[in-house]
Write an enzyme that holds these catalytic residues in place. Structure first.
Site, PDB file in Angstrom:
ATOM      1  N   TYR A 171       4.244   4.410  11.538  1.00 38.12           N
ATOM      2  CA  TYR A 171       4.504   3.065  11.609  1.00 38.12           C
ATOM      3  C   TYR A 171       5.622   2.251  10.648  1.00 38.12           C
ATOM      4  O   TYR A 171       5.690   1.116  10.511  1.00 38.12           O
ATOM      5  CB  TYR A 171       3.249   2.205  11.866  1.00 38.12           C
ATOM      6  CG  TYR A 171       2.112   2.698  10.779  1.00 38.12           C
ATOM      7  CD1 TYR A 171       2.529   1.905   9.612  1.00 38.12           C
ATOM      8  CD2 TYR A 171       1.188   3.470  10.919  1.00 38.12           C
ATOM      9  CE1 TYR A 171       1.396   2.035   8.689  1.00 38.12           C
ATOM     10  CE2 TYR A 171       0.155   3.862   9.894  1.00 38.12           C
ATOM     11  CZ  TYR A 171       0.292   3.006   8.550  1.00 38.12           C
ATOM     12  OH  TYR A 171      -0.495   3.403   7.669  1.00 38.12           O
ATOM     13  N   ARG A 186       0.887  -1.108  -0.099  1.00 41.40           N
ATOM     14  CA  ARG A 186       0.081  -0.032  -0.053  1.00 41.40           C
ATOM     15  C   ARG A 186       1.075   1.234  -0.128  1.00 41.40           C
ATOM     16  O   ARG A 186       1.529   1.587   0.985  1.00 41.40           O
ATOM     17  CB  ARG A 186      -0.734   0.062   1.261  1.00 41.40           C
ATOM     18  CG  ARG A 186      -2.128   0.829   1.321  1.00 41.40           C
ATOM     19  CD  ARG A 186      -2.674   0.943   2.674  1.00 41.40           C
ATOM     20  NE  ARG A 186      -1.666   1.621   3.489  1.00 41.40           N
ATOM     21  CZ  ARG A 186      -1.722   1.429   4.700  1.00 41.40           C
ATOM     22  NH1 ARG A 186      -2.385   0.288   5.284  1.00 41.40           N
ATOM     23  NH2 ARG A 186      -0.972   2.124   5.575  1.00 41.40           N
ATOM     24  N   HIS A 198      -3.546   4.142   4.662  1.00 33.05           N
ATOM     25  CA  HIS A 198      -4.737   3.305   4.922  1.00 33.05           C
ATOM     26  C   HIS A 198      -5.779   3.898   4.566  1.00 33.05           C
ATOM     27  O   HIS A 198      -6.683   3.558   3.609  1.00 33.05           O
ATOM     28  CB  HIS A 198      -4.586   2.908   6.450  1.00 33.05           C
ATOM     29  CG  HIS A 198      -5.891   2.030   6.522  1.00 33.05           C
ATOM     30  ND1 HIS A 198      -6.435   1.011   6.114  1.00 33.05           N
ATOM     31  CD2 HIS A 198      -7.121   2.613   7.489  1.00 33.05           C
ATOM     32  CE1 HIS A 198      -7.720   0.701   6.588  1.00 33.05           C
ATOM     33  NE2 HIS A 198      -8.220   1.726   7.418  1.00 33.05           N
TER      34      HIS A 198
END
Lengths: 326, 364
Positions: B271, B258, B262
């Site tokens: 993260y 990705r 998100h």
């Protein structure tokens, strides 16, 4: 006319509809070979085969989730949850999808399916087998929730549920499965979803309930009539969602007093909804507060204590006397 | 009563056809004509460009939170192109490339993320379920559709999409189990994009691959380079052909990444390292496929520019329709709750109408 119990009546309704419509299929745990733990589906595997009477793995979300997909594909699934106490493992499918597809897709996909599940106490079963959590479903928009109370209306309601274009939670009072027999006509009949039933009429007080509690109410009504000369309207709600406010208001407009009875917990229960509707629509007619005789807001006990715990006709009679003296 | 080894089948393949430089192993490459290759490219490009536009529009407050597809175009387009119109899909919420490939208008993407149910009003004739938000819950609907196909003896198939995070959900387990037990024509496309919001793939499961999960359910699992549209397409075609012939389900793990957040509400720098993202950018599925098509002589600067302009126009027209939409009727919430409005909800609708009139939001 045959005289049959509720188990046979439900079995009959399923068989009748399956004969008419090959898209009607059944899914559940132990419903085929074993005929269901309560034998509701007995004999159906033999008649309709394993493509239409499907014994599934032990997976409630799987049963309901798959049935949603089948339903969208054009089948008319009827799922059996072995006990309502295990249906929470499918609740996210019910709340998250079953109840929402019509709205979500603006009517492109609807989910005409039925989830049958036995509920309620009085059969001396272990934990998770006696609770009544109908309010969870009635609280969920997009669902229709019905509860039969006799063999005849069980058959008619299940047929109507299988004909409905939208999902139905069919909550079966298991204490009544084999409790009594009733004459049913030879031909299939339907009973409209969403309508309450006036069981008996009286002018003094309205007793409201559903499922196994309807018998408690009729017993209380007889006692009140015999012992006190008090005559009660007994209303069997039948449909918890939608709720037939009109029938309730009509009765209370006449009697001025109401008691609502159910096995499930009181807090935010069906009785709360009934009381609120009466307060909203029949306040001018009320001569006394609406009383709720229900399960308490504690856990349903293990069966050694269930008899003491469950609502009974003595409590209804006592409450009725208090309301008449109010 | 000896203690002995149980011999279970455990072959697992990883398929890669097109490398990062745009070089293909032609012995493995699917035999596609030029038009099909161009369609494939166009679908991927349209996904990329609409995705970029959606993020911009979110930043400008013209739509709500949006879940981007950047980096996953090959997994989405390659799988969808293996389907026929009578096949079905059961998607999650990051499958815009699939929906565009299946012929959904771009408008639906805009409307969905713009807060309108209209975005999930799948057009008649499109055999695709709407966006499903609860993770992996849609896999069971795929089971039901594939089951229906089997019961009705159709030779169609269903694809259900989920991500690496979805493989931890109970619904995924139940769907895999049902698909295996009843030998359903269902293909699980796991877009392993390495993250479930912030939670990395390695902490999602101890399994070395996601593909191997299929083995426990008694059917085939395959891993493909999810940024390689030829590998994705080829593996999906194989799974589809097998399912059509009654060969049952397959799980395909598309190993991808990705490249965006998100959703637009997420900050991935919390993260993951930027250098990891840079590494994956080199494996961009769109760039490598464009190189391949140029090398093959299927596309050149001029034809690519033509497609870019065409996509730009399509996006502009969709945005215009979305922003000029006049169908916002608050009463729609009542219109689609049940086929027939029961009296108690009818009374609530009346109350709602009165409230809106009182607030001056509706004419008398």
């Amino acid at each position: 006319m045959a005289s049959i119990n509720m188990v046979k009546a439900l079995n009959l309704a399923l068989a009748e509809k399956m004969r008419e419509d090959e898209n009607v299929i059944l899914l559940g745990e132990d419903i085929g070979q074993d005929g269901g733990v309560f034998r509701i589906t007995e004999g159906l595997l033999d008649e309709f085969g394993s493509d239409r009477v499907i014994d599934t793995p032990v997976a409630e979300a799987g049963i309901v989730g798959a049935a949603i997909g089948m339903s969208i594909y054009g089948l008319r699934p009827v799922c059996e949850m072995q006990f309502s106490g295990f249906a929470y493992q499918a609740f996210h499918q019910v709340e998250g999808h079953l109840s929402r597809y019509r709205t979500r897709t603006r009517g492109r996909f609807s989910v005409p399916m039925v989830i049958r599940m036995p509920y309620g106490g009085g059969i001396r079963a272990i934990e998770h087998h006696s609770e009544s959590r109908e309010a969870l479903y009635a609280h969920t928009p997009g669902l229709q929730v019905v509860v039969p109370s006799t063999p005849r209306n069980a058959r008619a309601l299940l047929r109507a549920s299988m004909l409905s274009p939208d999902p139905v939670i069919f909550y079966e009072p298991k204490a009544l499965y084999r409790a009594f027999r009733e004459e049913v006509p030879d031909e299939p009949e339907t009973q409209p979803l969403g309508k309450a039933r006036v069981v008996c009429e009286g002018n003094d007080i309205t007793l409201i309930g559903y499922g196994a509690m309807v018998r408690v109410l009729t017993e209380a009504a007889e006692d009140l009539s015999d012992q006190d000369g008090i005559n009660a309207d007994v209303i069997d709600l039948i449909s918890l969602a939608p709720m037939d406010t009109e029938t309730l208001v009509q009765s209370v407009s006449k009697t001025g007093r109401a008691i609502v009875v159910h096995e499930g917990p009181r807090r935010c229960g069906i009785g709360s909804e009934v009381a609120a509707r009466l307060a909203e629509s029949a306040l001018d007619h009320l001569e006394a507060p609406v009383r709720r005789i229900t399960g308490y807001d504690v856990q349903f006990p293990y069966f050694a204590r269930e008899r003491a715990f469950m609502p009974n006709s003595d409590r209804v009679v006592q409450a009725a006397r208090e309301l008449l003296d109010y | 009563m000896p203690k002995k080894t149980i011999d279970i089948e455990h072959d697992l393949t990883h398929l890669s056809i097109l490398n990062e430089k745009g070089e293909a192993d032609e012995s493995l490459a699917p035999k596609l004509n030029g038009d099909t290759l161009v369609t494939m490219f166009r679908n991927m490009l349209a996904t990329r460009r609409l995705d970029e536009r959606m993020i911009n529009m979110q930043r400008q407050g013209r739509i709500g939170t949006y879940g981007p597809s950047r980096g996953q175009e090959a997994s989405q387009v390659g799988t969808a192109m293996a389907l026929r119109p009578d096949d079905w899909t059961a998607q999650a919420f990051r499958e815009m490339g699939m929906t565009l490939t299946r012929g959904w208008k771009m408008d639906l993407t805009l409307f969905f993320w713009g807060g309108y149910e209209e975005g999930n009003a799948v057009a008649k004739g499109h055999n695709d379920l709407p966006i499903a938000v609860p993770v992996a819950s849609q896999t069971l609907h795929g089971v039901g559709i594939a089951w229906g196909m089997k019961i009705k003896k159709k030779d169609s198939v269903c694809i259900t999409y989920l991500g690496d995070g979805g493989t931890s959900e109970g619904d995924f387990h139940e769907a895999m189990n049902f698909a295996g037990v009843y030998d359903l024509p269902l293909i699980f496309i796991v877009q392993n994009n390495q993250f479930a919001i912030s939670h990395p793939r390695r902490k999602q499961t101890k399994s070395r691959t996601l593909a191997q999960k299929a083995l426990a359910y008694g059917f085939e699992g395959v891993q493909v380079d999810g940024n390689d549209v030829l590998a994705v397409y080829s593996a999906t075609c194989d799974a589809v052909a097998k399912a059509r012939k009654g060969g049952g389900p397959t799980l395909i793990e598309c190993v991808t990444y990705r490249l965006s957040m998100h959703t637009t509400a997420d900050d991935p720098t919390r993260y993951r390292e930027d250098k990891e993202v840079k590494e994956w950018e080199k494996r961009d599925p769109l760039i490598r496929f464009a190189k391949y098509l140029r090398n093959k002589g299927v596309l050149d600067d001029e034809s690519i520019e033509g497609i870019e302009n065409d996509v730009k126009d399509e996006i502009a027209a969709a945005v215009k329709r979305y922003e000029e939409y006049e169908g916002l009727d608050p009463l729609d919430s009542f219109k689609y709750i049940l086929a027939e409005l029961p009296p108690d909800i009818q009374a609530q609708q009346d109350e709602f109408v009165a409230a809106l009139q009182n607030e001056g939001k509706m004419s008398h």
